[in-house]
Each structure stands twice: as C-alpha cells, then as structure tokens.
Design a protein around this motif. Structure first.
Motif, mmCIF file in Angstrom:
data_model
loop_
_atom_site.group_PDB
_atom_site.id
_atom_site.type_symbol
_atom_site.label_atom_id
_atom_site.label_comp_id
_atom_site.label_asym_id
_atom_site.label_seq_id
_atom_site.Cartn_x
_atom_site.Cartn_y
_atom_site.Cartn_z
ATOM 1 N N LEU A 147 0.808 -1.200 -0.133
ATOM 2 C CA LEU A 147 -0.011 0.001 0.004
ATOM 3 C C LEU A 147 0.935 1.350 -0.003
ATOM 4 C CD1 LEU A 147 -2.729 -0.917 2.613
ATOM 5 C CD2 LEU A 147 -2.858 -0.830 -0.097
ATOM 6 N N GLU A 148 1.914 1.315 0.877
ATOM 7 C CA GLU A 148 2.900 2.442 0.959
ATOM 8 C C GLU A 148 3.563 2.668 -0.691
ATOM 9 O OE1 GLU A 148 5.644 1.505 3.918
ATOM 10 O OE2 GLU A 148 4.369 2.000 5.355
ATOM 11 N N LYS A 149 3.850 1.611 -1.323
ATOM 12 C CA LYS A 149 4.377 1.712 -2.490
ATOM 13 C C LYS A 149 3.091 2.251 -3.598
ATOM 14 C CE LYS A 149 8.142 0.464 -5.029
ATOM 15 N NZ LYS A 149 9.412 0.944 -4.913
ATOM 16 N N LEU A 150 2.000 1.685 -3.397
ATOM 17 C CA LEU A 150 0.833 2.733 -4.112
ATOM 18 C C LEU A 150 0.941 3.768 -3.944
ATOM 19 C CD1 LEU A 150 -1.207 2.030 -6.131
ATOM 20 C CD2 LEU A 150 -2.813 1.274 -4.507
ATOM 21 N N ILE A 151 0.764 4.260 -2.787
ATOM 22 C CA ILE A 151 0.825 5.930 -2.422
ATOM 23 C C ILE A 151 2.106 6.489 -2.807
ATOM 24 C CG2 ILE A 151 0.932 7.379 -0.516
ATOM 25 C CD1 ILE A 151 -0.537 5.280 1.135
#
Length: 560
Positions: A148-152
């Motif tokens: 999720l952090e990568k997506l953000i």
C-alpha cells in the motif's frame, strides 16, 4: 474513478485480517478501543461456543464463556494504553468440555479509523504454536502495508510529474521535464525521449537527462530496427538487455515506452540502467503513465502553437488592412476636400445666377434637376468626408496618437444644447427625445471634443433606428467610485442577442435594422468604443423587451 487511498487502505486491511484470521487454527478475536468485539475467527467462535453474529459488537462482559471478563478487559485496556501487559494472568473460560486457563498474546494494529487489538487465545500448553502463527500474521500484514505504501508513493510521484508536464505549453519544456523527473524518481542511470517523423520513418532524440555520454540529436531509421519500432508504433512497451557491450555504455538494461494517444504515436521514452536491473511492474506502469501524459501535453502545446500562429496571421492581415485604409484615407482626403470647396463655390454661383438656395428649401418634387443633382453631390461628398475622418480618427486612436484636451464641463449646459440639435430631426420622425439630469451630478472633467463625438454618434443612431412613436431618453446618474453613468435608451427596436457581440466591430452593421434606409459605414460604434476607452470609460449595450440601452461610465475627473 479509483477510491481514495485511505478508503482502500481500510478495506484491504479488513479483508486481509478476515481471510488471514479465519485460516488460523488458534482462537483469535479483534476488538476496538471501545472494547467492542469487531471480529472472531472460526476457532474462537468454537472455543467460546458462540456464533460470529453473537460476538460482533459485544463487550467482554456480554460473552457468556468469559468467566474472567473483568480481568481480560483490564489487560486489554493496559495494552491499548502502553503497548504491553505487565504481569499477565491466565484467563478462565467456560466451555462445553469444562473450564480452561488460556493465555493471551496481543498485537496492536493502527488503522485509518483508529487502533485495533488482535488477541490470540491459547490454551495453556499451546503457546509456542500461537506465537509462530501470530508472527506469520504480522508478516503478512507488513507485506500488505508495504504494498500500500508503494502504491501511495506511485500515485504521488505520478501526480507530481503530471502536474509539471501538463502545466507547460512549451513542447521542449514538457519533454525535458519528463525525462528529468522520471530519471530522478526511479533513480536510473539516464533517460531520453525521441519524436517521430512518420513520413521519413525516422526517430530523433531531442531531450535527455543522463550521466552517460550524450545521444542527443541522434537519428535512427525505424526500418533498421524493426523488432523495436514495430512494437513501439503499435503503442506497446518493451524492455531488454544489450547482448554485446556498447563501446561507451557497456552492458545496460533498457525500457522503451511509446508516447501515443488516440490520434497516433508521437515518439518514445527510453530508460537506461545497469545490466542486472530488471524494470518492475511498478516502474513500467509509472513510465507508461508519464508517456501518456506527455502525449496529452504535446497535443495541447501544438494546438496552442497553431492557434498562436493563426492569431499572428490574423493580426498581420488586420494590420495590413488598417495600413491600407489609413493610406487610402490620407490619399482621398485632399481630393475630397477639394471637391467640397468646389461644391461650395458651385453652390454660391448657382444661388447667385439661378436662385438655387431658395429652391433647395422646397420639397424634392418641386426642385429642378440641377438643384437635385447639386444636393446629391453635396450629401455624398459630406458622407465621404465623414467616412475618411472616421477612418483617420480610428487609426490615431489605435496607435495612441489622439491628444486629450481636458476641461471642466457643465452637464446642465452642455448636454441640453447637444440634445436640442437633434430635436427637429426626432420631431420630424414622430419620435420623443428627452434628457434626464441628476441634481447631484453637475460637472465632470474630461475631453469635450471626444464627448461631443460620442454622443453625436449615439444620438444619431438612436434617431436613425427608432421607429415612429418611439421614445429616446438620455439620463445621467452618479455611478460607483467617482464615476458618472450615462444611459441612452430608445424604444421600439431590439438588437438580436447573437448580434450584440459584433456591433462594435469595424464596418459591421446589424442586418435589417434601419427603418429609414439611410445606410451607413459601420464605423460609428467602433469609433465610439475607442473614444470611450480613450477617455477612461467603458461602454456596454443591452437589448430586450422592445428597447435598446447603451450605458457609458466615465470618470468624474479624468487625469492625463
């Protein structure tokens, strides 16, 4: 449209927890900071002899199987507060097979809606297995949070690059920004972008951002590399590693993406990195999105440049037209002025010898042919002189070569005298002409010659276009912020709404709006607008409800 990041985070976290906890053999429940149970896996429901529906929303004391509900709640509260449970005591639960002592292994998890507690219940003697299971669960949650952090990060990077690329209407700046931003965002050795000439079948590198030796300006024939450009021309991407070392770069890995939209391929975007680097799905998606934004921005920039070129061409044509009219006006002024003088002398001669001056006051049908011809010549000569003067005045106003002669003007003396000069004409056409002055507005400081010209033209138009029985009213009122407001309203006539934006254009006349068939040049209102602006005012027109209103706002005191 994709849901917001925070909403997706909560949804995915709950989904992971649900699937993961039901797959665990150990009894596990989840509660919020208000101590209400949010979830219990299958093993927990079986241990407590309750269904999930019975447990969700309950407080600890509402769960029948929890003998030491108070102790459990106190330990959970302590863990919420400090992240640990000092001197934890086993909890007694009552099951169908009797009473059991269980220990609790707690994990606190932060979510977008607040902290939650994941509590693993372990019958004394099975604690080691539970700890391993809990560790695996945490690992899964950390992996998902990392994704999720990568997506953000991806969305933030794409937005930053997109904003910079699409804020520009300069094709050079668009491409240079794209290669610089993508190189720095992905931390690769370099990138470059090429534009295609599909008619010539060539690809030319125009912009790059790299620590490697420059390839800018290199032209590639597409037919020499069909395995590469066939895919790029289809709007696809490709990545590969060089087989033989480049004399300058050595062995490298490369990613190429097309810059294309629904109208075709414009060029490509290349990334270059070390030979062992494989471009991830995340990096490929980012480069593709940046390439798509470049295509949109390039199309916009080219459309803007085309429109600017057309504007410059139109301005050039307009300047040529103005220069032509100015030259012709100057050249015509001398002979037409000579014609006027000759006509004046002819009129004096004819009056002395034939008594024509008296004859010209008679009705048209009673005039001789000589008198009629003379009258027509004189009227048309005056029309030509008026046209030439209008053209020259407009030219002087356009170039700012129209001097101001400021003076204090008594409105109650100047306006009535001006309006009275049109009374005879209005009366002969069965029109009512009146003026309304405000007692609180008596003087203004402005250029009298410009004002005379403005109102002579507007009153002339009002008389020209108002039908018999119509009303013409000129009113003067105080405006806002040291301004005077003049309203000229004539009834019985309307200007079509689609014609209003054009009435101040040079040589434009509203079709079929002249009941007296007097004709005109279409320069009057263009000159009025220029003069109003020249003396610091604004002019507007409204038409509807069987009337037309010209409104002029002028400063009470004009300064040079």
């Amino acid at each position: 449209m994709s849901p917001p990041i925070a909403a997706r985070n909560i949804h995915e976290s709950i989904d992971v927890i649900t699937r993961s906890l039901n797959a665990v053999a150990a009894p596990i429940y989840v509660k919020g900071q208000d101590h209400r149970w949010l979830f219990a896996n299958v093993a927990c429901c079986q241990l407590l002899n309750s269904s999930l529906e019975q447990l969700v929303g309950c407080l600890d004391q509402d769960v029948p199987a929890l003998v030491d509900a108070g102790t459990l709640g106190a330990q959970d509260e302590g863990f919420f507060q400090s992240g640990e449970t000092p001197d934890p005591q086993p909890i007694t639960i009552a099951t169908a097979s009797g009473r059991h002592q269980v220990t609790c292994s707690r994990t606190r998890l932060e979510t977008a809606s607040g902290p939650i507690l994941i509590n693993t219940l372990q019958v004394v003697g099975e604690l080691a297995q539970v700890r391993q299971t809990n560790y695996e669960l945490r690992q899964q949650l950390e992996e998902r949070n990392g994704a999720l952090e990568k997506l953000i990060e991806f969305e933030a990077t794409l937005k930053r690059i997109t904003d910079r690329v699409r804020d520009s209407l300069d094709e050079k700046q668009i491409l240079q920004t794209a290669v610089q931003e993508i190189t720095e965002a992905l931390n690769v050795r370099g990138s470059n972008t090429s534009l295609y000439d599909l008619e010539q079948g060539t690809s030319t590198i125009y912009y790059e951002f790299t620590t490697l030796p420059s390839d800018r300006g290199r032209v590639s024939q597409m037919e020499a590399f069909p395995e590469v450009y066939h895919q790029l021309l289809e709007g696809q991407y490709l990545q590969f590693c060089s087989i033989a070392p480049n004399p300058v770069r050595g062995l490298v890995s490369m990613l190429a993406c097309s810059i294309f939209d629904d109208r075709g391929v414009l060029g490509d975007l290349w990334l270059i990195n070390d030979k062992d680097h494989g471009f991830s799905e995340y990096e490929i998606r980012l480069v593709q999105q940046v390439a798509n934004q470049c295509a949109i921005a390039i199309r916009q920039a080219r459309l803007y440049q085309e429109s600017q070129s057309q504007v410059r061409e139109l301005e050039q044509v307009n300047n040529l037209k103005d220069d032509f009219l100015s030259t012709v006006s100057h050249e015509l002024r001398t002979p037409v002025t000579s014609m006027r003088v000759a006509l004046q002398l002819l009129g004096v001669t004819l009056s002395q010898e034939l008594g024509m001056e008296q004859e010209l006051t008679s009705p048209d049908a009673q005039q001789s042919r000589i008198a009629r011809y003379y009258r027509i010549l004189k009227e048309e000569c005056e029309r030509e002189i008026s046209l030439i003067n209008d053209l020259l005045d407009l030219q002087r106003l356009d170039v700012g070569n129209h001097d101001l002669a400021l003076q204090t003007i008594q409105l109650d003396e100047w306006l009535p005298a001006l309006v009275n000069s049109f009374q005879e004409r209005a009366t002969s056409r069965q029109q009512q002409l009146e003026i309304v002055l405000n007692d609180n507005l008596s003087v203004i400081r402005s250029d009298l010659s410009s004002l005379d010209r403005i109102w002579a033209e507007l009153l002339n138009n009002a008389c020209k276009y108002t039908p018999p029985g119509g009303q013409i009213t000129l009113s003067v009122l105080p405006g806002q912020e040291d301004m005077a407001k003049f309203d000229l309203i004539n009834t019985g006539v309307e200007i079509p709404q689609d014609e209003l934006p054009r009435i101040f254009d040079k040589f434009y006349r509203v079709p079929s709006a002249d009941p007296w068939k007097q004709g005109g040049t279409g320069l009057g209102l263009a000159l009025v607008q220029k003069l109003v602006q020249h003396i610091g005012g604004v002019i507007n027109v409204e038409s509807g409800n069987n009337q037309t209103c010209f409104t002029i706002e002028l400063p009470l005191s004009l300064e040079k």
